[in-house]
Design a protein around this motif. Sequence first.
Motif, mmCIF file in Angstrom:
data_model
loop_
_atom_site.group_PDB
_atom_site.id
_atom_site.type_symbol
_atom_site.label_atom_id
_atom_site.label_comp_id
_atom_site.label_asym_id
_atom_site.label_seq_id
_atom_site.Cartn_x
_atom_site.Cartn_y
_atom_site.Cartn_z
ATOM 1 N N GLY A 5 0.698 -1.367 0.050
ATOM 2 C CA GLY A 5 0.061 0.054 0.035
ATOM 3 C C GLY A 5 0.939 1.362 -0.004
ATOM 4 N N PHE A 6 0.215 2.367 -0.032
ATOM 5 C CA PHE A 6 0.854 3.739 -0.212
ATOM 6 C C PHE A 6 0.097 4.708 0.738
ATOM 7 N N LEU A 7 1.042 5.560 1.081
ATOM 8 C CA LEU A 7 0.388 6.848 2.094
ATOM 9 C C LEU A 7 1.233 8.057 1.925
ATOM 10 N N VAL A 8 0.584 8.945 1.774
ATOM 11 C CA VAL A 8 1.157 10.293 1.540
ATOM 12 C C VAL A 8 0.728 11.111 2.715
ATOM 13 N N ASP A 9 1.746 11.767 3.259
ATOM 14 C CA ASP A 9 1.585 12.651 4.363
ATOM 15 C C ASP A 9 1.373 14.079 3.859
ATOM 16 N N LEU A 10 0.222 14.742 3.818
ATOM 17 C CA LEU A 10 -0.055 15.832 3.127
ATOM 18 C C LEU A 10 0.541 16.879 3.707
ATOM 19 N N ALA A 11 0.770 16.858 5.237
ATOM 20 C CA ALA A 11 1.296 17.708 5.909
ATOM 21 C C ALA A 11 2.850 18.315 5.435
ATOM 22 N N MET A 22 13.573 -2.906 -4.788
ATOM 23 C CA MET A 22 13.696 -1.426 -4.630
ATOM 24 C C MET A 22 12.450 -0.890 -4.221
ATOM 25 N N MET A 23 12.336 0.562 -3.796
ATOM 26 C CA MET A 23 11.213 1.409 -3.619
ATOM 27 C C MET A 23 10.829 1.898 -4.869
ATOM 28 N N PRO A 24 9.598 2.151 -4.942
ATOM 29 C CA PRO A 24 9.220 3.013 -6.188
ATOM 30 C C PRO A 24 9.925 4.432 -6.349
ATOM 31 N N ALA A 25 9.952 4.705 -7.607
ATOM 32 C CA ALA A 25 10.916 5.940 -8.020
ATOM 33 C C ALA A 25 10.433 7.078 -7.191
ATOM 34 N N CYS A 26 9.127 7.234 -7.011
ATOM 35 C CA CYS A 26 8.635 8.543 -6.411
ATOM 36 C C CYS A 26 8.900 8.445 -4.960
ATOM 37 N N PRO A 65 11.943 14.562 -1.411
ATOM 38 C CA PRO A 65 12.958 15.079 -0.456
ATOM 39 C C PRO A 65 12.673 15.129 0.991
ATOM 40 N N VAL A 66 11.225 15.170 1.282
ATOM 41 C CA VAL A 66 10.666 15.175 2.572
ATOM 42 C C VAL A 66 10.000 13.971 3.139
ATOM 43 N N GLU A 67 10.242 12.701 2.209
ATOM 44 C CA GLU A 67 9.903 11.574 2.874
ATOM 45 C C GLU A 67 8.164 11.570 3.020
ATOM 46 N N ALA A 68 7.501 12.365 2.254
ATOM 47 C CA ALA A 68 5.894 12.538 2.324
ATOM 48 C C ALA A 68 5.380 11.114 1.664
ATOM 49 N N ASN A 69 5.992 10.402 1.003
ATOM 50 C CA ASN A 69 5.672 9.062 0.278
ATOM 51 C C ASN A 69 6.061 8.025 1.207
ATOM 52 N N ILE A 70 5.106 7.244 1.577
ATOM 53 C CA ILE A 70 5.146 6.228 2.664
ATOM 54 C C ILE A 70 4.796 4.668 1.953
ATOM 55 N N PHE A 71 5.734 3.872 1.565
ATOM 56 C CA PHE A 71 5.230 2.423 0.791
ATOM 57 C C PHE A 71 5.653 1.568 1.624
ATOM 58 N N ILE A 129 4.506 1.874 6.674
ATOM 59 C CA ILE A 129 3.327 2.295 6.331
ATOM 60 C C ILE A 129 2.206 1.890 7.782
ATOM 61 N N SER A 130 2.323 0.627 8.071
ATOM 62 C CA SER A 130 1.399 -0.117 9.026
ATOM 63 C C SER A 130 1.484 0.864 10.374
ATOM 64 N N MET A 131 2.800 1.229 10.830
ATOM 65 C CA MET A 131 3.057 1.972 11.909
ATOM 66 C C MET A 131 2.424 3.253 11.922
ATOM 67 N N TYR A 132 2.603 3.816 10.508
ATOM 68 C CA TYR A 132 2.207 5.263 10.394
ATOM 69 C C TYR A 132 0.734 5.373 10.446
ATOM 70 N N ILE A 133 0.103 4.358 9.850
ATOM 71 C CA ILE A 133 -1.440 4.309 9.852
ATOM 72 C C ILE A 133 -1.932 4.232 11.327
ATOM 73 N N MET A 134 -1.210 3.419 12.072
ATOM 74 C CA MET A 134 -1.613 3.303 13.519
ATOM 75 C C MET A 134 -1.626 4.740 14.357
ATOM 76 N N GLU A 135 -0.363 5.328 14.058
ATOM 77 C CA GLU A 135 -0.027 6.586 14.829
ATOM 78 C C GLU A 135 -1.093 7.698 14.280
#
Length: 212
Positions: free
Chosen positions: A4-10, A127-131, A136-142, A152-158
Amino acid sequence: MKLGFLVDLALCMGCKGCEVSCKVENEVPLSMWRLRVKYVDVGTFPETKRTFTPLRCNHCENAPCERICPVSALHYLENGIVNVDKERCIGCAGCVMACPYGAIYIDPETNTADKCTYCAHRVAGGMMPACVVACPVEANIFGDLDDPTSNISMYIMEHQGNVKVRKPEKNTHPKHFYTSGGEVNLNPLASKREEGYNLFNNITHLKHVGGH
């Protein structure tokens, strides 16, 4: 495994590094996109703010594109990625019309469907996806949603209570999530021109304020 993928828009600052890296990695035609960063301006002058929302395939568990494809060119990989087999695709564009997220396009060079595949070829090589690499700010979490210790699982829990998906009413069960975003980020109808807003008058006001 269910990727799965998660983007932290902050964190996202709209640099479009993910968008550019995606085009380069996957040789996406200039007129098309697998990933794009949407800009939305909110507020009225002088109290305005620009928000950014990366948009890509949602790799739904109940994917309309996979169901409608008559030749199974859109198919699931064992890791949950909704992949495209260009050798099977007949270019009927059924998937393009079925996707509620506008994430699929017909490649003008091959006349076959194409979209974000979470860089399946890179993932297969560990490897990780290119995006993800380019951000540069690690907003994309895969990562693996089935692994409770994955990032990503821990990020969703938090961020419980603040994790959203696009168009949940479609019941596609996306595996692409967002945090720290409001309605204006994920709902196109939430961004609208204020009542009584007049572009010409606003420009005239700005010129007057600037003394020009």
